[in-house]
Write an enzyme that holds these catalytic residues in place. Structure first.
Site, PDB file in Angstrom:
ATOM      1  N   ARG A  46       0.836  -1.199   0.000  1.00 56.70           N
ATOM      2  CA  ARG A  46       0.000   0.000   0.000  1.00 56.70           C
ATOM      3  C   ARG A  46       0.874   1.253   0.000  1.00 56.70           C
ATOM      4  O   ARG A  46       2.085   1.196   0.221  1.00 56.70           O
ATOM      5  CB  ARG A  46      -0.919   0.000   1.230  1.00 56.70           C
ATOM      6  CG  ARG A  46      -2.019  -1.053   1.185  1.00 56.70           C
ATOM      7  CD  ARG A  46      -2.780  -1.130   2.501  1.00 56.70           C
ATOM      8  NE  ARG A  46      -1.980  -1.731   3.557  1.00 56.70           N
ATOM      9  CZ  ARG A  46      -2.409  -1.908   4.807  1.00 56.70           C
ATOM     10  NH1 ARG A  46      -3.631  -1.517   5.144  1.00 56.70           N
ATOM     11  NH2 ARG A  46      -1.628  -2.471   5.706  1.00 56.70           N
ATOM     12  N   HIS A  97      -0.834   1.633  16.222  1.00 56.84           N
ATOM     13  CA  HIS A  97      -1.070   0.460  17.076  1.00 56.84           C
ATOM     14  C   HIS A  97      -0.015   0.376  18.181  1.00 56.84           C
ATOM     15  O   HIS A  97       0.673  -0.633  18.346  1.00 56.84           O
ATOM     16  CB  HIS A  97      -1.072  -0.820  16.242  1.00 56.84           C
ATOM     17  CG  HIS A  97      -2.116  -0.839  15.166  1.00 56.84           C
ATOM     18  ND1 HIS A  97      -3.462  -0.932  15.436  1.00 56.84           N
ATOM     19  CD2 HIS A  97      -2.016  -0.758  13.805  1.00 56.84           C
ATOM     20  CE1 HIS A  97      -4.145  -0.920  14.308  1.00 56.84           C
ATOM     21  NE2 HIS A  97      -3.299  -0.802  13.307  1.00 56.84           N
ATOM     22  N   SER A 128     -10.689  -2.464   8.244  1.00 56.24           N
ATOM     23  CA  SER A 128     -11.415  -3.524   8.943  1.00 56.24           C
ATOM     24  C   SER A 128     -12.322  -4.260   7.965  1.00 56.24           C
ATOM     25  O   SER A 128     -12.479  -5.488   8.045  1.00 56.24           O
ATOM     26  CB  SER A 128     -12.237  -2.936  10.093  1.00 56.24           C
ATOM     27  OG  SER A 128     -11.400  -2.382  11.085  1.00 56.24           O
ATOM     28  N   SER A 182     -21.405 -13.035  24.389  1.00 53.62           N
ATOM     29  CA  SER A 182     -20.050 -13.444  24.751  1.00 53.62           C
ATOM     30  C   SER A 182     -19.898 -13.692  26.249  1.00 53.62           C
ATOM     31  O   SER A 182     -20.093 -12.796  27.073  1.00 53.62           O
ATOM     32  CB  SER A 182     -19.045 -12.377  24.315  1.00 53.62           C
ATOM     33  OG  SER A 182     -17.734 -12.757  24.678  1.00 53.62           O
ATOM     34  N   ILE A 231      -4.417  -8.996  15.618  1.00 58.73           N
ATOM     35  CA  ILE A 231      -2.997  -9.159  15.929  1.00 58.73           C
ATOM     36  C   ILE A 231      -2.241  -7.834  15.969  1.00 58.73           C
ATOM     37  O   ILE A 231      -1.241  -7.704  16.686  1.00 58.73           O
ATOM     38  CB  ILE A 231      -2.333 -10.153  14.932  1.00 58.73           C
ATOM     39  CG1 ILE A 231      -0.943 -10.587  15.411  1.00 58.73           C
ATOM     40  CG2 ILE A 231      -2.301  -9.573  13.526  1.00 58.73           C
ATOM     41  CD1 ILE A 231      -0.965 -11.387  16.696  1.00 58.73           C
ATOM     42  N   ASN A 282      -0.432  -7.142   8.663  1.00 59.67           N
ATOM     43  CA  ASN A 282      -0.871  -6.161   7.657  1.00 59.67           C
ATOM     44  C   ASN A 282      -1.638  -6.882   6.549  1.00 59.67           C
ATOM     45  O   ASN A 282      -1.289  -6.821   5.377  1.00 59.67           O
ATOM     46  CB  ASN A 282       0.304  -5.360   7.086  1.00 59.67           C
ATOM     47  CG  ASN A 282       1.378  -6.230   6.448  1.00 59.67           C
ATOM     48  OD1 ASN A 282       1.595  -7.354   6.839  1.00 59.67           O
ATOM     49  ND2 ASN A 282       2.048  -5.689   5.448  1.00 59.67           N
ATOM     50  N   MET A 283      -2.693  -7.554   6.946  1.00 56.76           N
ATOM     51  CA  MET A 283      -3.486  -8.347   6.000  1.00 56.76           C
ATOM     52  C   MET A 283      -3.891  -7.562   4.753  1.00 56.76           C
ATOM     53  O   MET A 283      -3.729  -8.033   3.635  1.00 56.76           O
ATOM     54  CB  MET A 283      -4.735  -8.904   6.688  1.00 56.76           C
ATOM     55  CG  MET A 283      -4.465 -10.049   7.632  1.00 56.76           C
ATOM     56  SD  MET A 283      -5.971 -10.599   8.502  1.00 56.76           S
ATOM     57  CE  MET A 283      -6.962 -11.185   7.131  1.00 56.76           C
TER      58      MET A 283
END
Length: 372
Positions: free
Chosen positions: A15, A96, A134, A220, A269, A300-301
């Site tokens: 990217r 992050h 996301s 949950s 992650i 970094n999917m």
């Protein structure tokens, strides 16, 4: 303002911080943009395309960092990039920090003004600069999860949707936010049996209204997570606490109870992961097997689908980048409380409370740091 766009150097990160269209918008507004040579190669944008958009081309990252007043990136700066940042320079990118003490220290020592995409908010408390990635990561999680279930990848040899006469796979998604919703949409499209687990009754209600009886929604608890994870073929972790480390909701013992060859994909992650057995991986070596379960934990999917991701990200980040360029950091942050929520580091001070708490560092409110 002079804006710099370095080439991303994280493993298999294709990217780029500003697309040619975004550069053209910056130049149209009277700003100068310098782009490192080759920065856009991963999205099919050559240096000539950037020059046509009005950018100058720099031979290396050192030139970009040395000339620019603001650096616009995608992924968190690597150690050699932190070393090139200087006092008062604006850094606008994903950070992050809660799971990365070393990067936090590097940014503090640089004296830069670091604004994190992932903590910028909007009027409804959402995270508009995290949302597009996301969406991408959520949709990708099913692609990579399905691939990891193949026998040659270490998986159990299960087809997600099954075939007539053969049961479909069971997919469990922990966290029903944007990533989880997109993962569920893809999983149902592939005709898997899908369960979403979330602690928000409102979110579960919204998902039930959106998808109806095709989706199983579960509140949950430790018990519900343990029960559903044990029977799953694929578990997607998409838990988010804005700016903070992700909670470890799935223990090693729960992973041990899964069938051999099952798969977990940890979208969380970047914030440390929500599986106790998670550790960061790269696109070059994306998986490992722990307790007989295939783990996919790439940090970094969306970098694997760089063209789509860059366009989606720029749609969201450009207005904020323009505000920082037009007004300067202090005025832009003073004028916009939502952008100010993105301020994580300011001249050596940690200005995001969850980061300070996670790393046991002193916290300085952003308003105090800016003298507001």
């Amino acid at each position: 303002m002079r804006i710099g766009v370095p080439r991303e150097i994280k493993t298999h990160e294709y990217r780029v911080g500003l697309s040619p269209a975004s550069v053209r918008e910056m130049v149209h507004r009277g700003h100068q943009v310098v782009v490192e040579s080759g920065a856009g190669a991963g999205i099919g944008a050559s240096d000539a395309v950037y020059e046509a958009a009005g950018a100058g081309i720099a031979p290396d990252a050192a030139t970009v960092f040395g000339e620019a007043e603001m650096i616009v990136k995608v992924k968190e700066p690597q150690p050699q990039e932190c070393a090139m940042l200087r006092d008062g320079q604006i850094l606008f990118t994903y950070l992050h920090l809660a799971a990365d003490a070393a990067q936090t220290k590097g940014l503090m020592e640089s004296g830069c003004i670091a604004v994190a995409y992932e903590t910028v908010t909007d009027g409804r408390g959402r995270l508009p600069l995290l949302a597009p990635m996301s969406e991408v990561a959520g949709r990708m999680s099913l692609q990579v999860g399905a691939h990891c279930l193949e026998k040659e990848q270490g998986g159990a040899g299960v087809l997600l949707g099954g075939v007539p006469g053969v049961a479909a796979a069971r997919v469990v998604i922990i966290g029903g936010g944007i990533a989880g919703t997109n993962a569920a949409r893809m999983a149902m499209g592939l005709e898997a049996h899908v369960t979403v687990i979330d602690r928000s009754i409102d979110q579960l209600y919204a998902l039930d209204l959106q998808f109806g009886p095709m989706l199983n929604t579960i509140f949950s608890t430790v018990d519900s997570i343990e029960t559903h994870v044990a029977g799953a073929d694929l578990v997607v972790g998409s838990v988010l606490v804005p700016g903070a480390a992700a909670p470890k909701l799935v223990t090693r013992e729960m992973i041990r109870q899964m069938r051999p060859g099952s798969v977990v994909v940890d979208i969380s992650i970047d914030q440390g992961g929500c599986f106790e057995t998670s550790r960061p991986t790269t696109h070059a070596d994306p998986t490992y097997i722990e307790e007989g379960v295939v783990h996919y934990c790439v940090t970094n999917m969306p970098g694997a689908v760089a063209k789509t991701s860059t366009q989606a990200l720029n749609n969201a980040t450009l207005p904020f980048a323009l505000a920082l360029a037009d007004k300067g950091a202090r005025q832009a942050l003073a004028d916009d409380a939502y952008l100010r929520a993105g301020l994580n580091i300011h001249h050596g001070a940690v200005t995001f409370e969850a980061v300070a708490e996670a790393l046991d560092l002193p916290y300085t409110p952003a308003e105090q740091a800016l003298g507001l």
